[in-house]
Structure formats: C-alpha cells, structure tokens
Write an enzyme that holds these catalytic residues in place. Structure first.
Site, PDB file in Angstrom:
ATOM      1  N   HIS A 157      19.548  15.028 -19.049  1.00 21.64           N
ATOM      2  CA  HIS A 157      19.583  14.903 -20.514  1.00 21.64           C
ATOM      3  C   HIS A 157      19.088  13.509 -20.858  1.00 21.64           C
ATOM      4  O   HIS A 157      19.631  12.515 -20.386  1.00 21.64           O
ATOM      5  CB  HIS A 157      21.004  15.109 -21.060  1.00 21.64           C
ATOM      6  N   CYS A 158      18.060  13.445 -21.697  1.00 21.12           N
ATOM      7  CA  CYS A 158      17.457  12.159 -22.053  1.00 21.12           C
ATOM      8  C   CYS A 158      17.790  11.806 -23.499  1.00 21.12           C
ATOM      9  O   CYS A 158      17.336  12.500 -24.421  1.00 21.12           O
ATOM     10  CB  CYS A 158      15.942  12.222 -21.869  1.00 21.12           C
ATOM     11  N   PRO A 159      18.551  10.740 -23.748  1.00 20.11           N
ATOM     12  CA  PRO A 159      18.883  10.368 -25.132  1.00 20.11           C
ATOM     13  C   PRO A 159      17.667   9.918 -25.926  1.00 20.11           C
ATOM     14  O   PRO A 159      17.640  10.051 -27.153  1.00 20.11           O
ATOM     15  CB  PRO A 159      19.888   9.211 -24.956  1.00 20.11           C
ATOM     16  N   ASN A 163      17.434  15.355 -26.185  1.00 20.98           N
ATOM     17  CA  ASN A 163      17.397  16.727 -25.691  1.00 20.98           C
ATOM     18  C   ASN A 163      17.485  16.715 -24.174  1.00 20.98           C
ATOM     19  O   ASN A 163      17.268  15.681 -23.533  1.00 20.98           O
ATOM     20  CB  ASN A 163      16.097  17.416 -26.123  1.00 20.98           C
TER      21      ASN A 163
END
Length: 306
Positions: A157-159, A163
C-alpha cells in the site's frame, strides 16, 4: 472453522483455490463496482497525494518561470520546456490512474452459501476466507488494513498514490515512478546548467527573480529532485525486478514459496503491461475510456467504492 454445505471455511490469511479470473456474481458484483470511481478515503494518503501534485507543480514553476523563460536561448527554452511539461503531465496522469484504479479488490462478503453452491466444490474441500472482510481469498491475495479489502497480487500500500499497488494498477504505478524519476533527473540537469550560467554571467540577468530568491528556489528544487530521483528510481527498479520474477513485495518479505506457475522475465512484463512490447506500455492513457466516465457522470456523479 465453520461448516457450510459440506465445505469447510478456514479463517486464515493465506489462500489457494480461486483462480485470478473468478468473480463474485451477486447484486453487488464486480460489474456494479466497475461503474463506480475507486477512491480510498484515507486522511494520510490524501495528504500525501496532494503533496505529490504540489511538489510536481512547484518543480514545473521553477523550471518554467525561473530557468527557461528568462533564458536568451529560444530553442533551449522551448525544447526543455516542452519535454519537461510533457513528462510532468505523463507523471501526474500515471499518478491519477494508479490512485483511481481498482487494484484488484476481492468483493466483500462473498463467503456466502449461494456463492459456495456456485463454485461446485467437492464435499469437504477447503477454501480460505478472510476473517476481516468476510471474502473468499483467491490465491496470492492479501488483506490491506487501509483499503479494508483483500487485494489480488497485492504488492504494497503506497500512501503517495493513496492506494494499494496490485494486479490491476501495478502498470500505472511503474509508469508513475519512471516519469517522476525522469523529471527529477531533468530538473537536476537544468539546475546545473542554470547555476553554471548564472555564475559565469550576471545573476541579475539570468533570472527575472532577485538573486537570493532564485538561489533559494533552485536549492529547494535540487533537494526535491535528488530525493525524488533516489526514491522513485529505487522503487522503479524494485517493481521491474518483482514483475520479472513474478513475485510481489509481500511474498518476498514473507519468503513465501510459490504455489503458482511463475511467469518469468518478458512473460511477467507482458502480463502486467499487456501484449507485445510497444509504445502503449509507456502510455498511461491506454485503456482510458472518456465515454464511460461521462456515463458515470450522467448516472448522478461518481460513487466511492471504498
């Protein structure tokens, strides 16, 4: 363990059984979800996504108005201005598509008796259910605590894109890291030329801004460019390595032994980017349907699927 229709559910975090193309067919099916705009309402992620856009806009402002427009070399300004702005548009478009594309979410609550009957499993056959979102887990799916969904082939999960990076949007994330790395490198090269030009000539003539303001703006751009270039170049290399080895970051960190048939090197690349190598691989607009977006607007505006 819960008994249902002669089959056994297991509330665990691992997977087998469902193939990647299996779907949940009900009134709230994936077909309905496709008509909605995917967006994660996470405060930290939204702040990071906005910061990403602001930093790109800042870089574009410094490159265009501090370095290129005051330049006396017309073609130098035009060529670099067009190139930098095209890369910036591609980077932000890739960011948007990564953020607003369903990464491969498994339908919530599909662990039902009706769905079990549709699977036509043998009595006593074990399937795996996620206890957090009550969904039947396909192979290689993992639960994301931020998206609150199980994601097929979840990498992480990439802030910064607010997403998950998964089966359906990994291509756009790879393009995002590539284009950010390119505009960062381009900005650093332009800063080097600008410093050289200003030191060799007169500071008051190399920019429309005062010398102290010019220096401060360019120093901040250099720091931003160096940090973004380092981060995105490493991430781009990591993603390409994972794709070529058909192994997600989660699978690598957990040292999971592959229970699937690996697609190595070009086969892995073609499965993520689609088809034979072509310019479409580096085009974040490929597959985008404006008509579908307009239809969504006519139906009463976007809905949030998460």
């Amino acid at each position: 363990t819960m008994q249902s229709s002669g089959h056994r559910f297991r509330d665990i975090e691992h997977h087998p059984l469902l193939a990647e193309n299996d779907s949940y067919d009900s009134s709230s099916s994936e077909a309905d979800m496709a008509e909605r705009v995917w967006f994660i309402r996470d405060g930290c992620g939204m702040v990071c996504a906005i910061m990403t856009w602001l930093l790109v806009v800042y870089a574009d402002f410094v490159v265009t108005f501090v370095m290129l427009l005051p330049s006396k070399d017309f073609w130098y300004s035009v060529i670099n201005g067009v190139l930098f702005n095209c890369l910036a548009v591609l980077a932000l478009s890739s960011h948007l598509r990564t953020m607003l594309t369903d990464p491969g979410a498994v339908p919530k609550g599909n662990a039902t008796k009706e769905y079990m009957d549709n699977l036509q499993l043998k009595p006593g056959e074990v399937i795996y259910k996620c206890p957090k979102c009550c969904s039947i887990k396909p192979e290689r799916a993992h639960h994301c605590s931020i998206c609150k969904r199980c994601i097929r082939k979840m990498d992480h999960h990439c802030p910064w894109v607010n997403n998950c990076v998964g089966e359906k949007n990994q291509r756009f994330f790879v393009l995002f890291t590539m284009y950010i790395a390119l505009i960062s490198a381009h900005a650093l090269i332009l800063c080097g030329f600008q410093f050289f030009s200003c030191v060799r000539g007169q500071w008051t003539e190399c920019s429309d801004f005062s010398p102290p303001v010019t220096v401060i703006l360019m120093i901040f751009l250099c720091l931003e460019g160096f940090l973004f270039l380092t981060f995105t170049a490493v991430m781009f290399g990591t993603q390409i390595h994972s794709i070529c080895n058909d192994e997600t970051e989660i699978e690598r960190l957990k040292s999971e032994k592959p229970t699937w048939e690996r697609r190595l090197r070009w086969e892995g690349m073609k499965s993520v980017f689609g088809g034979q190598p072509s310019l479409l691989w580096i085009n974040p607009f490929a597959g985008f349907r404006i008509r579908r977006l307009l239809l969504r607007a006519k139906k009463g505006g976007p809905e949030f699927s998460v």
